[in-house]
Write a protein that holds these residues in place. Structure first.
Motif, PDB file in Angstrom:
ATOM      1  N   ASN A 105       2.073  11.846  -0.150  1.00  0.00           N
ATOM      2  CA  ASN A 105       3.042  11.979   0.937  1.00  0.00           C
ATOM      3  C   ASN A 105       2.598  11.050   2.071  1.00  0.00           C
ATOM      4  OD1 ASN A 105       4.959  12.745   2.778  1.00  0.00           O
ATOM      5  ND2 ASN A 105       4.197  14.834   3.017  1.00  0.00           N
ATOM      6  N   VAL A 106       3.185   9.858   2.120  1.00  0.00           N
ATOM      7  CA  VAL A 106       2.750   8.812   3.039  1.00  0.00           C
ATOM      8  C   VAL A 106       3.935   8.334   3.874  1.00  0.00           C
ATOM      9  CG1 VAL A 106       3.078   7.030   1.262  1.00  0.00           C
ATOM     10  CG2 VAL A 106       1.569   6.563   3.203  1.00  0.00           C
ATOM     11  N   ILE A 107       3.663   7.950   5.111  1.00  0.00           N
ATOM     12  CA  ILE A 107       4.678   7.344   5.967  1.00  0.00           C
ATOM     13  C   ILE A 107       4.097   6.096   6.630  1.00  0.00           C
ATOM     14  CG2 ILE A 107       5.915   9.497   6.444  1.00  0.00           C
ATOM     15  CD1 ILE A 107       4.540   9.540   9.211  1.00  0.00           C
ATOM     16  N   ILE A 108       4.978   5.233   7.094  1.00  0.00           N
ATOM     17  CA  ILE A 108       4.584   4.057   7.878  1.00  0.00           C
ATOM     18  C   ILE A 108       5.102   4.259   9.292  1.00  0.00           C
ATOM     19  CG2 ILE A 108       4.839   1.567   8.205  1.00  0.00           C
ATOM     20  CD1 ILE A 108       5.390   1.315   5.205  1.00  0.00           C
ATOM     21  N   LEU A 109       4.230   4.063  10.276  1.00  0.00           N
ATOM     22  CA  LEU A 109       4.629   4.091  11.684  1.00  0.00           C
ATOM     23  C   LEU A 109       4.222   2.775  12.330  1.00  0.00           C
ATOM     24  CD1 LEU A 109       3.483   7.677  12.767  1.00  0.00           C
ATOM     25  CD2 LEU A 109       5.796   6.922  12.212  1.00  0.00           C
ATOM     26  N   ASN A 110       4.890   2.431  13.420  1.00  0.00           N
ATOM     27  CA  ASN A 110       4.486   1.250  14.169  1.00  0.00           C
ATOM     28  C   ASN A 110       3.101   1.474  14.741  1.00  0.00           C
ATOM     29  OD1 ASN A 110       6.873  -0.158  13.763  1.00  0.00           O
ATOM     30  ND2 ASN A 110       7.840   0.765  15.547  1.00  0.00           N
ATOM     31  N   GLY A 111       2.228   0.510  14.526  1.00  0.00           N
ATOM     32  CA  GLY A 111       0.886   0.586  15.074  1.00  0.00           C
ATOM     33  C   GLY A 111       0.870   0.089  16.503  1.00  0.00           C
ATOM     34  N   SER A 112      -0.305   0.012  17.063  1.00  0.00           N
ATOM     35  CA  SER A 112      -0.463  -0.400  18.450  1.00  0.00           C
ATOM     36  C   SER A 112      -1.475  -1.532  18.528  1.00  0.00           C
ATOM     37  CB  SER A 112      -0.956   0.787  19.271  1.00  0.00           C
ATOM     38  OG  SER A 112      -1.396   0.356  20.533  1.00  0.00           O
ATOM     39  N   LEU A 113      -1.244  -2.443  19.444  1.00  0.00           N
ATOM     40  CA  LEU A 113      -2.175  -3.553  19.622  1.00  0.00           C
ATOM     41  C   LEU A 113      -3.518  -3.117  20.187  1.00  0.00           C
ATOM     42  CD1 LEU A 113       0.261  -6.338  20.865  1.00  0.00           C
ATOM     43  CD2 LEU A 113      -0.810  -6.121  18.622  1.00  0.00           C
ATOM     44  N   VAL A 114      -3.658  -1.847  20.588  1.00  0.00           N
ATOM     45  CA  VAL A 114      -4.978  -1.383  21.004  1.00  0.00           C
ATOM     46  C   VAL A 114      -5.880  -1.138  19.803  1.00  0.00           C
ATOM     47  CG1 VAL A 114      -4.170  -0.387  23.179  1.00  0.00           C
ATOM     48  CG2 VAL A 114      -4.387   1.075  21.163  1.00  0.00           C
ATOM     49  N   ASN A 115      -5.318  -1.108  18.591  1.00  0.00           N
ATOM     50  CA  ASN A 115      -6.112  -0.961  17.367  1.00  0.00           C
ATOM     51  C   ASN A 115      -6.745  -2.316  17.060  1.00  0.00           C
ATOM     52  OD1 ASN A 115      -5.318   1.721  17.098  1.00  0.00           O
ATOM     53  ND2 ASN A 115      -3.480   1.150  16.011  1.00  0.00           N
ATOM     54  N   ASP A 116      -7.823  -2.604  17.744  1.00  0.00           N
ATOM     55  CA  ASP A 116      -8.364  -3.958  17.800  1.00  0.00           C
ATOM     56  C   ASP A 116      -9.008  -4.443  16.506  1.00  0.00           C
ATOM     57  OD1 ASP A 116      -8.759  -6.269  19.586  1.00  0.00           O
ATOM     58  OD2 ASP A 116     -10.883  -5.878  19.166  1.00  0.00           O
ATOM     59  N   ILE A 117      -9.450  -3.564  15.646  1.00  0.00           N
ATOM     60  CA  ILE A 117     -10.021  -4.009  14.370  1.00  0.00           C
ATOM     61  C   ILE A 117      -8.946  -4.722  13.550  1.00  0.00           C
ATOM     62  CG2 ILE A 117     -10.911  -3.186  12.142  1.00  0.00           C
ATOM     63  CD1 ILE A 117     -12.619  -1.183  13.745  1.00  0.00           C
ATOM     64  N   VAL A 118      -7.768  -4.137  13.493  1.00  0.00           N
ATOM     65  CA  VAL A 118      -6.660  -4.759  12.767  1.00  0.00           C
ATOM     66  C   VAL A 118      -6.225  -6.047  13.468  1.00  0.00           C
ATOM     67  CG1 VAL A 118      -4.250  -4.459  12.048  1.00  0.00           C
ATOM     68  CG2 VAL A 118      -5.894  -2.587  11.752  1.00  0.00           C
ATOM     69  N   VAL A 119      -6.151  -6.013  14.782  1.00  0.00           N
ATOM     70  CA  VAL A 119      -5.772  -7.207  15.551  1.00  0.00           C
ATOM     71  C   VAL A 119      -6.739  -8.354  15.262  1.00  0.00           C
ATOM     72  CG1 VAL A 119      -5.594  -8.176  17.888  1.00  0.00           C
ATOM     73  CG2 VAL A 119      -4.581  -5.937  17.380  1.00  0.00           C
ATOM     74  N   GLU A 120      -8.037  -8.076  15.295  1.00  0.00           N
ATOM     75  CA  GLU A 120      -9.023  -9.132  15.051  1.00  0.00           C
ATOM     76  C   GLU A 120      -8.961  -9.648  13.613  1.00  0.00           C
ATOM     77  OE1 GLU A 120     -13.520 -10.290  16.324  1.00  0.00           O
ATOM     78  OE2 GLU A 120     -13.213  -8.205  15.692  1.00  0.00           O
ATOM     79  N   LEU A 154       0.837  -1.200   0.000  1.00  0.00           N
ATOM     80  CA  LEU A 154       0.000   0.000   0.000  1.00  0.00           C
ATOM     81  C   LEU A 154       0.875   1.255   0.000  1.00  0.00           C
ATOM     82  CD1 LEU A 154      -2.796   1.245   0.058  1.00  0.00           C
ATOM     83  CD2 LEU A 154      -2.851   0.886   2.533  1.00  0.00           C
ATOM     84  N   TYR A 155       1.930   1.234   0.773  1.00  0.00           N
ATOM     85  CA  TYR A 155       2.868   2.353   0.830  1.00  0.00           C
ATOM     86  C   TYR A 155       3.444   2.633  -0.567  1.00  0.00           C
ATOM     87  CZ  TYR A 155       7.160   4.926   1.926  1.00  0.00           C
ATOM     88  OH  TYR A 155       8.167   5.846   1.954  1.00  0.00           O
ATOM     89  N   ARG A 156       3.919   1.580  -1.234  1.00  0.00           N
ATOM     90  CA  ARG A 156       4.508   1.752  -2.568  1.00  0.00           C
ATOM     91  C   ARG A 156       3.479   2.274  -3.567  1.00  0.00           C
ATOM     92  NH1 ARG A 156       8.129  -2.917  -1.340  1.00  0.00           N
ATOM     93  NH2 ARG A 156       6.449  -4.291  -1.881  1.00  0.00           N
ATOM     94  N   ALA A 157       2.247   1.762  -3.482  1.00  0.00           N
ATOM     95  CA  ALA A 157       1.195   2.220  -4.400  1.00  0.00           C
ATOM     96  C   ALA A 157       0.878   3.697  -4.179  1.00  0.00           C
ATOM     97  CB  ALA A 157      -0.064   1.374  -4.214  1.00  0.00           C
ATOM     98  N   LEU A 158       0.795   4.112  -2.922  1.00  0.00           N
ATOM     99  CA  LEU A 158       0.519   5.522  -2.634  1.00  0.00           C
ATOM    100  C   LEU A 158       1.683   6.411  -3.076  1.00  0.00           C
ATOM    101  CD1 LEU A 158      -1.178   5.092   0.847  1.00  0.00           C
ATOM    102  CD2 LEU A 158      -2.298   5.822  -1.268  1.00  0.00           C
ATOM    103  N   LYS A 159       2.901   5.977  -2.826  1.00  0.00           N
ATOM    104  CA  LYS A 159       4.083   6.735  -3.252  1.00  0.00           C
ATOM    105  C   LYS A 159       4.108   6.886  -4.774  1.00  0.00           C
ATOM    106  CE  LYS A 159       6.999   8.003  -0.043  1.00  0.00           C
ATOM    107  NZ  LYS A 159       7.144   9.425   0.242  1.00  0.00           N
ATOM    108  N   LYS A 160       3.764   5.814  -5.469  1.00  0.00           N
ATOM    109  CA  LYS A 160       3.730   5.837  -6.935  1.00  0.00           C
ATOM    110  C   LYS A 160       2.782   6.919  -7.447  1.00  0.00           C
ATOM    111  CE  LYS A 160       2.729   2.862 -10.868  1.00  0.00           C
ATOM    112  NZ  LYS A 160       2.281   1.534 -11.289  1.00  0.00           N
ATOM    113  N   HIS A 161       1.720   7.169  -6.669  1.00  0.00           N
ATOM    114  CA  HIS A 161       0.743   8.189  -7.044  1.00  0.00           C
ATOM    115  C   HIS A 161       1.036   9.537  -6.386  1.00  0.00           C
ATOM    116  CE1 HIS A 161      -1.875   5.676  -9.443  1.00  0.00           C
ATOM    117  NE2 HIS A 161      -1.630   4.713  -8.575  1.00  0.00           N
ATOM    118  N   LYS A 162       2.278   9.690  -5.918  1.00  0.00           N
ATOM    119  CA  LYS A 162       2.767  10.963  -5.375  1.00  0.00           C
ATOM    120  C   LYS A 162       2.039  11.407  -4.105  1.00  0.00           C
ATOM    121  CE  LYS A 162       5.445  11.588  -9.015  1.00  0.00           C
ATOM    122  NZ  LYS A 162       6.240  10.423  -9.223  1.00  0.00           N
TER     123      LYS A 162
END
Length: 161
Positions: A124-139, A114-122
């Motif tokens: 301004n995106v970054i990746i940060l470490n997420g948190s396990l409290v973000n339960d939708i992603v965890v589930e 996803l990062y590469r696809a967004l960068k390809k389309h110019k």
């Protein structure tokens, strides 16, 4: 194509009632993404975030989370959950003033794609470490799929280049 479930867990159920904890723009961004990917499913909250934050484990029993779980189980193991949020200008300015932030809990290839696809389309995106409290992603991972939390700057308006 891998099925895509788009979530908007912090929407404002009633824009006429001031709720400072709701996410005014996340539903708009989620709808834009869903419209561009026609086979996707959009699942939005109808619960005030101040009553129950649908992105936390303790709120897995809300209507939104039960519906999300049902959809994920139907699609197991091949699905992606894109958990959409927006953030106010200045929140991530300590790092290159991004328009989009990908929060990655599990150092996944999906986030890198996803990062590469967004960068390809110019974008301004970054990746940060997420948190396990973000339960939708965890589930999503618990049930055998993939997930990513996508933060979009509130005033961002993508213009293709």
């Amino acid at each position: 194509m891998v099925p895509l479930i788009i979530t908007s867990p912090h929407v404002c159920p009633n824009l006429n009632v001031l709720d400072p904890s709701c996410d005014v723009n996340s539903l708009m961004y989620a709808k834009l993404i869903a419209k561009s990917i026609r086979s996707s499913i959009l699942i939005r909250s109808r619960t005030k975030r101040s009553s129950c934050d649908n992105n936390r484990h303790m709120c897995r029993s809300t209507h939104m989370r039960r519906r999300l779980r049902s959809e994920m189980k139907k699609m197991t193991p091949n699905y992606v959950v894109l958990d959409v949020h927006s953030y106010p200008r200045g929140s991530f300015d300590f790092i290159r003033k991004p328009n989009v932030v990908l929060l990655d809990i599990y150092n996944s290839f999906l986030v890198k794609l996803l990062y590469r696809a967004l960068k390809k389309h110019k974008v301004n995106v970054i990746i940060l470490n997420g948190s396990l409290v973000n339960d939708i992603v965890v589930e999503a991972y618990e049930l055998g799929g993939f997930g990513v939390l996508l933060e979009i700057q509130v005033h961002y308006s993508y213009q293709p280049k």
